[in-house]
Design an enzyme around this catalytic site. Structure first.
Site, PDB file in Angstrom:
ATOM      1  CG  ASP A   9      -2.047   0.927   1.180  1.00 36.24           C
ATOM      2  OD1 ASP A   9      -2.046   1.774   0.264  1.00 36.24           O
ATOM      3  OD2 ASP A   9      -2.944   0.834   2.031  1.00 36.24           O
ATOM      4  CG  ASP A 107      -3.265   3.834  -3.258  1.00 32.58           C
ATOM      5  OD1 ASP A 107      -4.161   3.014  -3.472  1.00 32.58           O
ATOM      6  OD2 ASP A 107      -3.301   4.666  -2.337  1.00 32.58           O
ATOM      7  CD  GLU A 108      -5.385  -0.761  -1.167  1.00 31.10           C
ATOM      8  OE1 GLU A 108      -5.751  -1.890  -0.827  1.00 31.10           O
ATOM      9  OE2 GLU A 108      -6.121   0.241  -1.200  1.00 31.10           O
TER      10      GLU A 108
END
Length: 394
Positions: A9, A107-108
């Site tokens: 993350d 973003d993960e």
DNA sequence: TCTGGGGTCCTAGGACCC
DNA sequence: TCTGGGGTCCTAGGACCC
């Protein structure tokens, strides 16, 4: 046999990219989101730097609130294209460790590194290597969780942000989760949290004690699922290819408007965006939906399933206008309109009509292809419908 | 505090078919 | 004449996630 799952993350992703690329923004409270317009702006915070978070600013907060909390913060507009490029670089790094990478958002990502042990070491070693490469090659930090399943890895990655690394050894999942608030459970939002709190359940450990049958009776299929997560059980696999179930676009007017011409022009511009993306993905939508939000935030949708999947604005525009007409009454102050394609038909499986009337479909396809080519070369502003000229919103 | 824009999944009721 | 039960598709709404 326990699996080894990583959840990666990125920390304050948009704000971190802006600070990296613009040294003058570093070390300052930085808010990426809508224009605050001196506190009157409409919209929300996308990401706040850790300096800004100290003022109480956080993601999804109204931008007007953020402005009130810290008027001297630096407010910048998101540059999604840039962030998507950086995201692709992150994913490339992750692919260096395993093919089993599931990107869940910009973003993960989840990785299953069970098969990478001989090459790259155990989960903790892979996590450290990933963090080092992201820092070295991209000058960004990531927080990583390592566990035997996706849910526990996800919770772990969030626990020591930023730049965190939390490892939950196999067998310790339930004890690890027990003291945490139920809001951490995937699928427990504000509503479910409130419902559970009314029953005195505030910690994951308390939920884990409730018999599965009671939870199912109480909350349906979701309840049973929540019970499993609370016990640290989650057998969902890391899924590599996630094709879209729906594609859509929406926009909020600022200020609200009752001008039917303006709303319809906006809707048609959204239809253009939607159909272009459908064609880029090589899919067509069997179902078209229109979303409509009034000034008082009440929201409704209308959808219709077509006899033939659609991917051109010639097909979608009249349908969208008709659905909108069913929702709009003259004088209604409108906050938002949106248009969506669902029931997407994958490439190669496109029924049907064109078998019967190929000559009718051809000009439409050729027009769409020509418009796509012009847009690619000269940008979205280069070509538009006569109907939209002079009406497009900035 | 007054709420973006991109999505996913679930539920419930009705139409329709066998 | 009024009727069961199962299955599928569709629509509208809502909770939730980042």
């Amino acid at each position: 046999l326990p699996r080894t799952i990583l959840h990666v993350d990125m920390d304050a992703f948009y704000a971190a990219i802006e600070a990296r690329d613009h040294p003058e923004l570093r070390g300052q409270p930085l808010v990426v989101g809508s224009d605050p317009k001196g506190g009157k702006g409409r919209g929300i915070v996308a990401t706040a730097s850790y300096e800004a978070r100290r003022f109480g600013i956080h993601s999804a907060q109204p931008i007007s609130t953020a402005y009130r909390l810290c008027p001297h913060a630096l407010f910048v507009r998101p540059d999604m294209k840039r962030y998507a490029e950086v995201s692709a670089s992150v994913i490339r790094i992750l692919h260096g460790f395993t093919d089993l990478v599931e990107q869940v958002s910009i973003d993960e990502a989840f990785l299953d590194v069970g098969g990478s042990r001989r090459l790259f070491g155990d989960g903790a070693a892979v996590a450290r290597s990933i963090k080092a490469r992201i820092r070295g090659e991209l000058e960004l930090t990531a927080s990583v969780g390592v566990a035997a399943n996706k849910f526990v890895a996800k919770v772990a990655s969030d626990l020591e942000k930023p730049d965190g690394l939390v490892i939950v050894p196999p067998g310790e999942e339930r004890a690890f989760l027990a003291p945490l608030p139920i809001r951490r459970l995937w699928g427990v939002g504000a509503r479910t949290e409130e419902a559970l709190a009314r029953a005195g359940i505030r910690r994951i450990g308390q939920l884990a004690e409730v018999p599965a049958a009671d939870l199912e009776r109480w909350l349906g299929a979701t309840g049973e699922h929540l019970g499993s997560l609370a016990r640290g059980l989650d057998d969902r696999p890391v899924v590599v290819e996630g094709s879209n179930r729906s594609i859509g676009h929406e926009t909020t007017f600022d200020p609200d408007t009752a001008d039917r011409g303006q709303i319809e022009a906006t809707l048609l511009a959204l239809v253009e965006k939607l159909t272009r993306r459908l064609r880029q993905h090589g899919v067509a939508a069997r179902t078209i939906a229109v979303k409509f939000r009034r000034a008082d935030f009440s929201t409704c949708t209308r959808r219709i399933t077509l006899p033939e999947p659609a991917d051109t604005s010639e097909q979608v525009a009249p349908v969208a206008l008709r659905l909108f007409g069913a929702l709009f009454g003259e004088g209604t102050l409108v906050r938002l309109v949106g248009v969506y394609g669902t029931n997407l038909v994958p490439p190669g499986a496109r029924p049907q009509l064109e078998l019967f009337a190929p000559q009718a479909a051809r000009p439409r396809r050729e027009l769409a292809a020509a418009v796509d080519a012009i847009t690619r070369r000269f940008g979205e502003q280069a070509i538009t419908r006569a109907r939209l000229v002079g009406k497009r919103r900035g």
